[in-house]
Design an enzyme around this catalytic site. Structure first.
Site, PDB file in Angstrom:
ATOM      1  N   ASN A   9       0.706  -0.872   0.014  1.00  0.00           N
ATOM      2  CA  ASN A   9       0.173   0.069  -0.116  1.00  0.00           C
ATOM      3  C   ASN A   9       0.883   1.208   0.102  1.00  0.00           C
ATOM      4  O   ASN A   9       1.343   1.587   0.775  1.00  0.00           O
ATOM      5  CB  ASN A   9      -0.753   0.066   1.180  1.00  0.00           C
ATOM      6  N   TRP A  10       0.958   1.664  -1.170  1.00  0.00           N
ATOM      7  CA  TRP A  10       1.945   2.932  -1.415  1.00  0.00           C
ATOM      8  C   TRP A  10       1.446   4.168  -0.650  1.00  0.00           C
ATOM      9  O   TRP A  10       2.104   5.200  -0.513  1.00  0.00           O
ATOM     10  CB  TRP A  10       2.406   2.992  -2.749  1.00  0.00           C
ATOM     11  N   LYS A  11       0.382   4.305  -0.210  1.00  0.00           N
ATOM     12  CA  LYS A  11      -0.634   5.509   0.072  1.00  0.00           C
ATOM     13  C   LYS A  11      -0.348   6.671  -0.685  1.00  0.00           C
ATOM     14  O   LYS A  11      -0.259   6.359  -2.043  1.00  0.00           O
ATOM     15  CB  LYS A  11       0.112   5.620   1.777  1.00  0.00           C
ATOM     16  N   HIS A  96      -9.742   1.193   4.335  1.00  0.00           N
ATOM     17  CA  HIS A  96      -8.373   1.314   5.119  1.00  0.00           C
ATOM     18  C   HIS A  96      -8.795   2.042   6.186  1.00  0.00           C
ATOM     19  O   HIS A  96      -9.690   3.136   6.064  1.00  0.00           O
ATOM     20  CB  HIS A  96      -7.504   1.799   4.102  1.00  0.00           C
ATOM     21  N   GLU A  98      -7.198   4.331   7.390  1.00  0.00           N
ATOM     22  CA  GLU A  98      -7.069   6.042   7.237  1.00  0.00           C
ATOM     23  C   GLU A  98      -8.195   6.572   6.359  1.00  0.00           C
ATOM     24  O   GLU A  98      -8.651   7.836   6.666  1.00  0.00           O
ATOM     25  CB  GLU A  98      -5.676   6.227   6.292  1.00  0.00           C
ATOM     26  N   GLU A 168      -6.000  -5.467   9.994  1.00  0.00           N
ATOM     27  CA  GLU A 168      -4.931  -4.430  10.397  1.00  0.00           C
ATOM     28  C   GLU A 168      -5.312  -3.638  11.777  1.00  0.00           C
ATOM     29  O   GLU A 168      -6.222  -3.019  11.945  1.00  0.00           O
ATOM     30  CB  GLU A 168      -4.885  -3.333   9.009  1.00  0.00           C
ATOM     31  N   GLY A 174       2.023   1.782  10.784  1.00  0.00           N
ATOM     32  CA  GLY A 174       2.791   2.998  10.776  1.00  0.00           C
ATOM     33  C   GLY A 174       3.337   3.348  12.252  1.00  0.00           C
ATOM     34  O   GLY A 174       4.122   4.284  12.164  1.00  0.00           O
ATOM     35  N   SER A 214       2.831  -2.352  10.364  1.00  0.00           N
ATOM     36  CA  SER A 214       4.203  -2.489  10.762  1.00  0.00           C
ATOM     37  C   SER A 214       4.660  -3.962  10.244  1.00  0.00           C
ATOM     38  O   SER A 214       5.548  -4.339  11.124  1.00  0.00           O
ATOM     39  CB  SER A 214       4.437  -2.087  12.134  1.00  0.00           C
ATOM     40  N   GLY A 235       2.340  -1.440   4.415  1.00  0.00           N
ATOM     41  CA  GLY A 235       2.669   0.305   3.953  1.00  0.00           C
ATOM     42  C   GLY A 235       4.291   0.344   4.028  1.00  0.00           C
ATOM     43  O   GLY A 235       4.733   0.425   2.757  1.00  0.00           O
ATOM     44  N   GLY A 236       4.536   1.042   5.066  1.00  0.00           N
ATOM     45  CA  GLY A 236       6.126   1.624   5.070  1.00  0.00           C
ATOM     46  C   GLY A 236       7.060   0.920   4.319  1.00  0.00           C
ATOM     47  O   GLY A 236       7.917   1.314   3.363  1.00  0.00           O
TER      48      GLY A 236
HETATM   49  P1  PGA Z   1       2.393  -0.016   7.780  1.00  0.00           P
HETATM   50  O1  PGA Z   1       0.922   0.174   6.959  1.00  0.00           O
HETATM   51  O2  PGA Z   1       2.853  -1.270   7.208  1.00  0.00           O
HETATM   52  O3  PGA Z   1       3.147   1.370   7.413  1.00  0.00           O
HETATM   53  O4  PGA Z   1       2.263  -0.307   9.225  1.00  0.00           O
HETATM   54  C1  PGA Z   1       0.131  -0.790   6.678  1.00  0.00           C
HETATM   55  C2  PGA Z   1      -1.311  -0.331   5.995  1.00  0.00           C
HETATM   56  O5  PGA Z   1      -1.641   0.654   6.361  1.00  0.00           O
HETATM   57  O6  PGA Z   1      -1.618  -0.851   5.300  1.00  0.00           O
END
Ligand code: PGA
Length: 248
Positions: A9-11, A96, A98, A168, A174, A214, A235-236
């Site tokens: 997930n490149w956000k 998601h 967010e 999640e 994050g 994470s 994500g990250g």
């Molecule tokens: P993260 O994000 O790996 O940076 O914790 C995961 C996500 O938001 O899907």
């Protein structure tokens, strides 16, 4: 056996030119080396077409990070499933945390988006998960069960079997506070149980459930080897070369 699936997930990161360069780096770095894992890059909407072109014939798939529930109309700023498909996406993240936190997504809009995605043939990655207060209160399993039940309202067993669910925990996203493999397994197992209650054992054994929050190159193997965890939403660590190790 369920095939594992790892989605990055490149956000809101990477312009089209940066996205293409990075996708090429991942391919050259051997992101598909194992060949036993489905790999998806969930990129910003403006990057979908160019990244789809860059990954063509590699077996890597491209995903969107959201999808609207109407096919067209006066919904300024939104994108329909058909638009995303034609641009080159075959997956879409839905719900998601967010989106839930900053853009007022609810379990009900997640359900509408899931219905629309499946009708058009996009493969949904539906996100569920609890906040830290909810975990401390001991209601994680109840909460995740109800998120799944509402999301899948009106969805057939055949469509449910195609869907990916990502567990999640919000406190893990994050933050570097990864859930333990046992915590992640408990939640993913409870999700599989709800699917079993809704659709029966065949669908429950087929549907793929990811862990996200994470995930790193150091903890991915242990998490993804738990019996009910079929890969991850990353994500990250999807924004650098450690994603290659996570996929392998
Ligand atoms: P993260 O994000 O790996 O940076 O914790 C995961 C996500 O938001 O899907």
């Amino acid at each position: 056996m369920r095939k594992r699936i790892v989605a990055g997930n490149w956000k809101m990161n990477k312009t089209p030119s940066e996205a293409v360069a990075f996708a090429k780096d991942l391919i050259e770095g051997g992101v598909l080396a194992g060949g036993e894992t489905d790999v998806v890059f969930c990129v910003p909407a403006v990057d979908i077409a160019v990244v789809a072109d860059a990954v063509k014939e590699t077996g890597i798939s491209v995903g969107a990070q959201n999808v609207h529930f109407k096919p067209s109309g006066a919904y300024t700023g939104e994108l329909s499933a058909d638009m995303l498909l034609e641009a080159g996406a075959t997956y879409a993240i839905i719900g998601h945390s967010e989106r839930r936190q900053y853009f007022n997504e609810t379990n009900e809009t997640v359900n509408l988006r899931l219905v629309a995605a499946l009708e058009s043939g996009l493969i949904p990655i539906v996100c569920v998960g609890e906040r830290i207060e909810q975990r401390k209160q001991g209601i994680t399993i109840e909460l995740v069960r109800s998120q799944v039940k509402i999301a899948f309202k009106g969805i057939s067993g055949d469509d449910a079997a195609k869907t990916i669910i990502a567990y999640e925990p919000i406190w893990a996203i994050g933050t570097g506070l990864t859930a333990t493999p046992e915590q992640a397994q408990d939640a993913c197992c409870s999700i599989r149980n709800v699917i079993n209650e809704l659709y029966g054992a065949d669908v429950a054994e087929t549907i793929r459930i990811q862990y996200g929050g994470s995930v790193t190159a150091d903890n991915a193997a242990e998490l993804f080897n738990m019996p009910d965890i079929d890969g991850g939403l990353v994500g990250g660590a999807s924004l650098n070369s450690s994603f290659i190790k996570i996929c392998s």
